[in-house]
Design an enzyme around this catalytic site. Structure first.
Site, PDB file in Angstrom:
ATOM      1  N   ASP A  71       0.062 -18.254   3.486  1.00 51.05           N
ATOM      2  CA  ASP A  71      -0.861 -19.217   2.863  1.00 51.05           C
ATOM      3  C   ASP A  71      -1.311 -20.266   3.875  1.00 51.05           C
ATOM      4  OD1 ASP A  71       1.797 -20.037   2.846  1.00 51.05           O
ATOM      5  OD2 ASP A  71       1.776 -20.843   0.816  1.00 51.05           O
ATOM      6  N   LYS A 115       5.677 -14.140   4.310  1.00 52.86           N
ATOM      7  CA  LYS A 115       5.960 -15.048   3.194  1.00 52.86           C
ATOM      8  C   LYS A 115       7.450 -14.925   2.874  1.00 52.86           C
ATOM      9  CE  LYS A 115       4.510 -17.783  -0.243  1.00 52.86           C
ATOM     10  NZ  LYS A 115       3.802 -19.081  -0.130  1.00 52.86           N
ATOM     11  N   TYR A 174       0.827  -1.211   0.000  1.00 52.88           N
ATOM     12  CA  TYR A 174       0.000   0.000   0.000  1.00 52.88           C
ATOM     13  C   TYR A 174       0.862   1.263   0.000  1.00 52.88           C
ATOM     14  CZ  TYR A 174      -4.395  -2.466   0.990  1.00 52.88           C
ATOM     15  OH  TYR A 174      -5.517  -3.256   0.920  1.00 52.88           O
ATOM     16  N   ASP A 193     -10.553 -10.074   6.350  1.00 52.30           N
ATOM     17  CA  ASP A 193     -11.845 -10.444   5.751  1.00 52.30           C
ATOM     18  C   ASP A 193     -12.121 -11.926   5.950  1.00 52.30           C
ATOM     19  OD1 ASP A 193     -12.115  -7.798   4.721  1.00 52.30           O
ATOM     20  OD2 ASP A 193     -13.157  -8.567   2.948  1.00 52.30           O
ATOM     21  N   ASP A 222      -5.023  -7.195   5.331  1.00 44.80           N
ATOM     22  CA  ASP A 222      -6.295  -6.843   4.684  1.00 44.80           C
ATOM     23  C   ASP A 222      -7.055  -8.121   4.330  1.00 44.80           C
ATOM     24  OD1 ASP A 222      -8.249  -5.229   3.358  1.00 44.80           O
ATOM     25  OD2 ASP A 222      -7.301  -5.739   1.446  1.00 44.80           O
TER      26      ASP A 222
HETATM   27  C1  IPM Z   1     -10.099  -2.068   4.403  1.00 47.02           C
HETATM   28  C2  IPM Z   1     -10.425  -1.716   2.983  1.00 47.02           C
HETATM   29  C3  IPM Z   1      -9.419  -0.709   2.480  1.00 47.02           C
HETATM   30  C4  IPM Z   1      -8.051  -1.366   2.518  1.00 47.02           C
HETATM   31  C5  IPM Z   1      -9.692  -0.145   1.068  1.00 47.02           C
HETATM   32  C6  IPM Z   1     -11.091   0.398   0.945  1.00 47.02           C
HETATM   33  C7  IPM Z   1      -8.697   0.909   0.690  1.00 47.02           C
HETATM   34  O1  IPM Z   1     -10.468  -2.854   2.196  1.00 47.02           O
HETATM   35  O2  IPM Z   1     -10.112  -1.178   5.255  1.00 47.02           O
HETATM   36  O3  IPM Z   1      -9.820  -3.242   4.669  1.00 47.02           O
HETATM   37  O4  IPM Z   1      -7.691  -2.089   1.600  1.00 47.02           O
HETATM   38  O5  IPM Z   1      -7.367  -1.163   3.510  1.00 47.02           O
HETATM   39 MN    MN Z   2     -10.240  -4.740   3.351  1.00 44.25          MN
END
Ligand code: IPM
Ligand code: MN
Length: 325
Positions: free
Chosen positions: A199, A166, A119, A227, A223
Site C-alpha cells: 500500500d 504485505k 493466480y 498498471d 499486476d
Molecule cells: C496482465 C493482464 C493479465 C494478468 C490478465 C489478462 C490475465 O492483466 O498481463 O497484466 O492479470 O496478468
Molecule cells: Mn494487468
C-alpha cells in the site's frame, strides 16, 4: 545462422491491430526473423472451442519467442474457457514478468512473480454459493527464482532493489516471500535493498517514483502496481512487458488488454506492442536493433491513428539506420 522463429499471436480486439503493426516494424529491420501466425483468445474459443488451440501451442514450442497481443477476459466463468496468457505463462514456466516504466524522471522496472500467488487458480465456492475462497500459494522455490532474477537485473541497472509485500497482514504467504527475497538479496552485497509494504509502495509510486529502480513482488501486487506505473509514465499505450523463464521461449506482450471499446477503429496506440517487440529483440540478442526501435517508438507521439503512428516510427527507424528497408 538459423533464423529465429517468432510465433505471432494477435488474439482479440486491438491485439489484431497492434501486433501486425509491431510485425511491420520488425520487418523493416532486415533481421533473420521468421513469423508464424497463430490464433488464441475468445474468438478462437468461439470458433474452435479452445482458447489456445493445440496447433498454437505446438508452434510456440518450436519457436524462439512469442509475440502476443491481448485476449478478451470475460468477467464471469465460462465453461471451458481459460485465459490463454495465463496458460502460456504456466506451460512455459515464464516465471518472471518484466514491466519497465520510464519517462523524464522515472526509470523503474517491476519484476512480477508470474506463476503463483493469487493466480494459482485455486478458487472454489463453499457454503452453497455463499462463500468464495481463493488460495494464495507462495513457494520458496518461486520466491527465490524471482528474487534472483530481480537482483541480477538490479545489478545491471542502478543497483537498487525494493521488495514489495504485505507481510504485516499476510504473515505466512508474504512472510515467506519476504524472508526468501531477503535471503537471496543478501548474496548481492553491492545492491541497496529495502522493503516497502504494497500500500505504501502505491503511494510512493505516485509521490516519488524516481526513488525506485527495481521492484520485486508477488503476482497480483505486480499486476496492479504495473498498471499504476504505466499510468505515471504515459499510460497503457506505451507500457511493454516480457514474460521470461528458463530455456523455453519467452513471451512479449503489451501490458494493455484487448480494449473492445476501440477495437476495429484503427485508433489503438501501437507503441506498447512495438516496445514489447523491442524487448523481444533485446532478449534474442539484437541489442542495437532493440535500442533503435525503443528510441523511435519513444520519440513518436500517438497520432490517434495506428497506421500513421506506425508509419512515423518506421520513418524514424529508417532515418537512423538507412540500411534497413
Ligand atoms: C496482465 C493482464 C493479465 C494478468 C490478465 C489478462 C490475465 O492483466 O498481463 O497484466 O492479470 O496478468
Ligand atoms: Mn494487468
Amino acid at each position: 545462422m538459423n533464423p529465429h522463429i517468432i510465433t505471432v499471436i494477435p488474439g482479440d480486439g486491438i491485439g489484431q491491430e497492434v501486433i501486425p503493426a509491431a510485425v511491420c516494424v520488425l520487418e523493416t529491420l532486415n533481421l533473420p526473423l521468421v513469423f508464424s501466425q497463430a490464433e488464441a483468445g475468445f474468438g478462437a474459443f468461439e470458433r474452435t472451442g479452445n482458447a489456445l488451440p493445440a496447433e498454437t501451442l505446438r508452434l510456440c514450442e518450436d519457436s524462439a519467442a512469442i509475440l502476443f497481443g491481448a485476449t478478451q477476459s470475460p468477467m464471469s466463468k465460462i465453461q471451458g474457457y481459460q485465459s490463454p496468457i495465463l496458460t502460456l505463462r504456466h506451460h512455459f514456466d515464464l516465471f518472471a514478468n518484466l514491466r519497465p516504466a520510464s519517462s523524464e524522471n522515472i526509470d523503474l522496472l517491476i519484476v512480477r512473480e508470474n506463476t503463483e500467488g493469487l493466480y494459482s487458480r485455486r478458487e472454489r465456492i463453499e457454503d452453497a454459493g455463499q462463500t468464495a475462497v481463493a488460495e494464495r500459494v507462495i513457494t520458496a522455490r518461486a520466491s527465490a527464482r524471482i528474487a534472483r532474477a530481480a537482483c541480477e537485473l538490479a545489478l545491471k541497472r542502478r543497483g537498487r532493489l525494493t521488495i514489495v509485500h504485505k507481510a504485516n497482514v499476510l504473515k505466512e504467504t508474504c512472510g515467506l516471500f519476504r524472508r526468501i527475497a531477503f535471503e537471496v538479496a543478501a548474496e548481492y552485497p553491492t545492491l541497496a535493498v529495502e522493503e516497502v509494504l504494497v500500500d505504501t509502495a502505491a503511494m510512493l509510486l505516485v509521490q516519488n517514483p524516481s526513488r525506485f529502480d527495481v521492484i520485486v513482488t508477488t503476482n497480483l501486487f505486480g499486476d496492479i502496481l504495473s498498471d499504476l506505473a504505466a499510468g505515471l509514465t504515459g499510460g497503457l499505450g506505451i507500457a511493454p512487458s516480457a514474460n521470461v523463464g528458463g530455456k523455453h521461449p519467452a513471451l512479449f506482450e503489451p501490458v494493455h488488454g484487448s480494449a473492445p471499446d476501440i477495437a476495429g477503429k484503427g485508433v489503438a496506440d501501437p507503441r506498447a506492442a512495438i516496445l514489447s517487440a523491442a524487448m523481444m529483440l533485446d532478449w534474442l540478442g539484437y541489442a542495437q536493433a532493440a535500442a533503435s526501435v525503443t528510441r523511435a517508438a519513444r520519440q513518436t507521439a500517438h497520432a490517434g491513428s495506428i497506421a500513421i503512428t506506425t508509419e512515423q516510427i518506421i520513418e524514424r527507424l529508417l532515418e537512423e539506420s538507412p540500411h534497413a528497408h
